[in-house]
Design a protein around this motif. Sequence first.
Motif, PDB file in Angstrom:
ATOM      1  N   ARG A 123     -13.814  32.464  13.747  1.00  0.00           N
ATOM      2  CA  ARG A 123     -12.994  32.835  12.597  1.00  0.00           C
ATOM      3  C   ARG A 123     -12.554  31.562  11.875  1.00  0.00           C
ATOM      4  NH1 ARG A 123      -8.718  37.618  13.312  1.00  0.00           N
ATOM      5  NH2 ARG A 123     -10.715  38.555  13.899  1.00  0.00           N
ATOM      6  N   ASN A 124     -12.752  31.542  10.567  1.00  0.00           N
ATOM      7  CA  ASN A 124     -12.386  30.381   9.763  1.00  0.00           C
ATOM      8  C   ASN A 124     -11.265  30.721   8.799  1.00  0.00           C
ATOM      9  OD1 ASN A 124     -14.133  27.989  10.312  1.00  0.00           O
ATOM     10  ND2 ASN A 124     -15.767  29.475   9.966  1.00  0.00           N
ATOM     11  N   TYR A 125     -10.309  29.798   8.712  1.00  0.00           N
ATOM     12  CA  TYR A 125      -9.194  29.922   7.794  1.00  0.00           C
ATOM     13  C   TYR A 125      -9.297  28.823   6.737  1.00  0.00           C
ATOM     14  CZ  TYR A 125      -7.392  32.901  11.510  1.00  0.00           C
ATOM     15  OH  TYR A 125      -7.255  33.893  12.456  1.00  0.00           O
ATOM     16  N   PRO A 126      -8.573  28.965   5.628  1.00  0.00           N
ATOM     17  CA  PRO A 126      -8.639  27.908   4.610  1.00  0.00           C
ATOM     18  C   PRO A 126      -8.323  26.538   5.199  1.00  0.00           C
ATOM     19  CG  PRO A 126      -7.539  29.825   3.709  1.00  0.00           C
ATOM     20  CD  PRO A 126      -7.754  30.109   5.171  1.00  0.00           C
ATOM     21  N   ARG A 127      -9.161  25.581   4.864  1.00  0.00           N
ATOM     22  CA  ARG A 127      -9.012  24.233   5.392  1.00  0.00           C
ATOM     23  C   ARG A 127      -7.903  23.502   4.659  1.00  0.00           C
ATOM     24  NH1 ARG A 127     -13.743  19.582   5.179  1.00  0.00           N
ATOM     25  NH2 ARG A 127     -12.469  17.825   5.874  1.00  0.00           N
ATOM     26  N   ILE A 128      -7.045  22.811   5.405  1.00  0.00           N
ATOM     27  CA  ILE A 128      -6.014  21.950   4.832  1.00  0.00           C
ATOM     28  C   ILE A 128      -6.148  20.579   5.487  1.00  0.00           C
ATOM     29  CG2 ILE A 128      -3.546  21.563   4.523  1.00  0.00           C
ATOM     30  CD1 ILE A 128      -3.159  24.580   4.663  1.00  0.00           C
ATOM     31  N   SER A 129      -6.338  19.548   4.678  1.00  0.00           N
ATOM     32  CA  SER A 129      -6.559  18.194   5.185  1.00  0.00           C
ATOM     33  C   SER A 129      -5.319  17.343   4.912  1.00  0.00           C
ATOM     34  CB  SER A 129      -7.782  17.569   4.507  1.00  0.00           C
ATOM     35  OG  SER A 129      -8.932  18.367   4.701  1.00  0.00           O
ATOM     36  N   PRO A 130      -4.575  16.955   5.961  1.00  0.00           N
ATOM     37  CA  PRO A 130      -3.362  16.166   5.733  1.00  0.00           C
ATOM     38  C   PRO A 130      -3.683  14.718   5.354  1.00  0.00           C
ATOM     39  CG  PRO A 130      -3.735  16.466   8.083  1.00  0.00           C
ATOM     40  CD  PRO A 130      -4.774  17.291   7.379  1.00  0.00           C
ATOM     41  N   CYS A 131      -2.972  14.232   4.348  1.00  0.00           N
ATOM     42  CA  CYS A 131      -3.128  12.852   3.868  1.00  0.00           C
ATOM     43  C   CYS A 131      -1.740  12.225   3.735  1.00  0.00           C
ATOM     44  CB  CYS A 131      -3.799  12.801   2.497  1.00  0.00           C
ATOM     45  SG  CYS A 131      -5.327  13.714   2.339  1.00  0.00           S
ATOM     46  N   ILE A 132      -1.697  10.921   3.826  1.00  0.00           N
ATOM     47  CA  ILE A 132      -0.453  10.222   3.499  1.00  0.00           C
ATOM     48  C   ILE A 132      -0.631   9.576   2.129  1.00  0.00           C
ATOM     49  CG2 ILE A 132       0.274   9.860   5.878  1.00  0.00           C
ATOM     50  CD1 ILE A 132      -1.087   6.900   3.905  1.00  0.00           C
ATOM     51  N   ILE A 133       0.457   9.522   1.376  1.00  0.00           N
ATOM     52  CA  ILE A 133       0.459   8.823   0.092  1.00  0.00           C
ATOM     53  C   ILE A 133       1.755   8.030   0.052  1.00  0.00           C
ATOM     54  CG2 ILE A 133       1.396  10.846  -1.121  1.00  0.00           C
ATOM     55  CD1 ILE A 133      -0.355   9.840  -3.539  1.00  0.00           C
ATOM     56  N   THR A 134       1.658   6.736  -0.207  1.00  0.00           N
ATOM     57  CA  THR A 134       2.784   5.844   0.045  1.00  0.00           C
ATOM     58  C   THR A 134       3.021   4.891  -1.110  1.00  0.00           C
ATOM     59  OG1 THR A 134       2.167   5.878   2.390  1.00  0.00           O
ATOM     60  CG2 THR A 134       3.768   4.224   1.703  1.00  0.00           C
ATOM     61  N   LEU A 135       4.282   4.787  -1.514  1.00  0.00           N
ATOM     62  CA  LEU A 135       4.677   3.744  -2.458  1.00  0.00           C
ATOM     63  C   LEU A 135       5.238   2.580  -1.651  1.00  0.00           C
ATOM     64  CD1 LEU A 135       5.107   2.659  -5.307  1.00  0.00           C
ATOM     65  CD2 LEU A 135       7.363   3.761  -5.287  1.00  0.00           C
ATOM     66  N   VAL A 136       4.545   1.460  -1.696  1.00  0.00           N
ATOM     67  CA  VAL A 136       4.984   0.246  -1.001  1.00  0.00           C
ATOM     68  C   VAL A 136       5.876  -0.542  -1.949  1.00  0.00           C
ATOM     69  CG1 VAL A 136       4.264  -1.853   0.173  1.00  0.00           C
ATOM     70  CG2 VAL A 136       2.856   0.212   0.332  1.00  0.00           C
ATOM     71  N   THR A 137       7.038  -0.934  -1.466  1.00  0.00           N
ATOM     72  CA  THR A 137       7.980  -1.691  -2.285  1.00  0.00           C
ATOM     73  C   THR A 137       8.366  -2.992  -1.587  1.00  0.00           C
ATOM     74  OG1 THR A 137       9.908  -0.577  -1.330  1.00  0.00           O
ATOM     75  CG2 THR A 137       8.910   0.430  -3.281  1.00  0.00           C
ATOM     76  N   HIS A 138       8.822  -3.939  -2.398  1.00  0.00           N
ATOM     77  CA  HIS A 138       9.397  -5.193  -1.892  1.00  0.00           C
ATOM     78  C   HIS A 138      10.503  -5.542  -2.871  1.00  0.00           C
ATOM     79  CE1 HIS A 138       9.769  -9.498  -0.865  1.00  0.00           C
ATOM     80  NE2 HIS A 138       9.324  -9.123   0.325  1.00  0.00           N
ATOM     81  N   PHE A 205       5.506   9.094   1.292  1.00  0.00           N
ATOM     82  CA  PHE A 205       6.375   8.145   1.986  1.00  0.00           C
ATOM     83  C   PHE A 205       6.712   6.968   1.077  1.00  0.00           C
ATOM     84  CE2 PHE A 205       4.265  10.277   5.490  1.00  0.00           C
ATOM     85  CZ  PHE A 205       5.228  10.344   6.492  1.00  0.00           C
ATOM     86  N   PHE A 206       7.844   6.325   1.354  1.00  0.00           N
ATOM     87  CA  PHE A 206       8.161   4.996   0.857  1.00  0.00           C
ATOM     88  C   PHE A 206       8.024   4.033   2.029  1.00  0.00           C
ATOM     89  CE2 PHE A 206      10.637   7.765  -1.970  1.00  0.00           C
ATOM     90  CZ  PHE A 206      10.256   7.275  -3.212  1.00  0.00           C
ATOM     91  N   ALA A 207       7.532   2.827   1.762  1.00  0.00           N
ATOM     92  CA  ALA A 207       7.385   1.822   2.818  1.00  0.00           C
ATOM     93  C   ALA A 207       7.791   0.467   2.274  1.00  0.00           C
ATOM     94  CB  ALA A 207       5.944   1.776   3.322  1.00  0.00           C
ATOM     95  N   GLU A 208       8.538  -0.287   3.059  1.00  0.00           N
ATOM     96  CA  GLU A 208       8.997  -1.612   2.657  1.00  0.00           C
ATOM     97  C   GLU A 208       8.066  -2.670   3.234  1.00  0.00           C
ATOM     98  OE1 GLU A 208      13.019  -2.064   3.867  1.00  0.00           O
ATOM     99  OE2 GLU A 208      13.780  -0.467   2.570  1.00  0.00           O
ATOM    100  N   ALA A 209       7.510  -3.503   2.375  1.00  0.00           N
ATOM    101  CA  ALA A 209       6.581  -4.544   2.811  1.00  0.00           C
ATOM    102  C   ALA A 209       7.340  -5.754   3.332  1.00  0.00           C
ATOM    103  CB  ALA A 209       5.679  -4.955   1.651  1.00  0.00           C
ATOM    104  N   ALA A 210       6.748  -6.411   4.326  1.00  0.00           N
ATOM    105  CA  ALA A 210       7.357  -7.615   4.884  1.00  0.00           C
ATOM    106  C   ALA A 210       7.158  -8.822   3.970  1.00  0.00           C
ATOM    107  CB  ALA A 210       6.766  -7.908   6.266  1.00  0.00           C
ATOM    108  N   SER A 211       6.118  -8.790   3.140  1.00  0.00           N
ATOM    109  CA  SER A 211       5.863  -9.879   2.194  1.00  0.00           C
ATOM    110  C   SER A 211       5.080  -9.314   1.019  1.00  0.00           C
ATOM    111  CB  SER A 211       5.068 -11.011   2.858  1.00  0.00           C
ATOM    112  OG  SER A 211       3.715 -10.627   3.038  1.00  0.00           O
ATOM    113  N   ARG A 212       4.801 -10.177   0.022  1.00  0.00           N
ATOM    114  CA  ARG A 212       4.027  -9.736  -1.139  1.00  0.00           C
ATOM    115  C   ARG A 212       2.604 -10.294  -1.111  1.00  0.00           C
ATOM    116  NH1 ARG A 212       7.926  -9.669  -6.504  1.00  0.00           N
ATOM    117  NH2 ARG A 212       9.807  -8.869  -5.491  1.00  0.00           N
ATOM    118  N   ARG A 213       2.204 -10.858  -0.018  1.00  0.00           N
ATOM    119  CA  ARG A 213       0.863 -11.432   0.079  1.00  0.00           C
ATOM    120  C   ARG A 213      -0.129 -10.325   0.416  1.00  0.00           C
ATOM    121  NH1 ARG A 213       0.369 -16.572   3.797  1.00  0.00           N
ATOM    122  NH2 ARG A 213       1.833 -17.274   2.174  1.00  0.00           N
TER     123      ARG A 213
END
Length: 258
Positions: A123-138, A205-213
């Motif tokens: 039996r097959n149900y509608p496929r849902i593919s989880p993804c992450i999407i992230t704004l990286v800030t510094h 998600f939001f993520a804080e970068a350790a540097s800008r390099r």
Amino acid sequence: MLRRELPLEATSGRVIRIAAGRIAPGPDATPLQPEQAWTSAMQPLCYWHDEPVALAVETQGCDDWPDGRSWLARLTESWFPLISTALQVSAWLRDHRYCGRCGAGSVRLDGEFAMHCDACGLRNYPRISPCIITLVTHGNAMLLARSPRYTPGRFSTLAGFIEPGESAEEAVHREIFEEVGLTVGRIRYYRSQAWPFPHALMLGFFAEAASRRIRIDGVEIADAAWFMPQRLPQLPPPYSISRALIETHLAEVKDSPH
């Protein structure tokens, strides 16, 4: 607005016609066709403003029918759940006509979104593919990037599929490091959005970068740079969670004390 209940007792109602990801416009310039009798080939979908809605997946559409992104760009945000549901269910119906285990024809079940194989029982149900999407800030700066597929000049947030056995938080760290070579510290969940192209669920998600390099991978990412709120590139469309992440950060920076 949208009620996620299959209108199984209905024999007529509104209809959404889809072919190859394109949706036929109705006479009122929405994706809904006028009330009509439903055929057995139509998939009961939901209730929209208490009106039953069915889905008609067609093989012959028109090239001038708007695609999903065009509909989302022209309608208000309240239409997103209906369009997203219709697109994802239509892709599932199109791709699961045959059993993936034994190759026999599948049968659509009543009562739920399910395709059943009478030959082997899969039996097959509608496929849902989880993804992450992230704004990286510094600080106030935002890291935005563009893939080779993007329109020149348009930048967006980083995103990627969650791999088997991986948590969403682990995927955030891995994708950011793989794509731009950055290590991030604190991450913060924002919200999710169904992304029906064709069946993703975006976890923001939001993520804080350790540097800008940064170190661009050159494969998934063609270009990436840090941008300040006062000087931004062309941004993702307003209906996307990527844009919502960016706008949320801009509002937080604007309201924060200096």
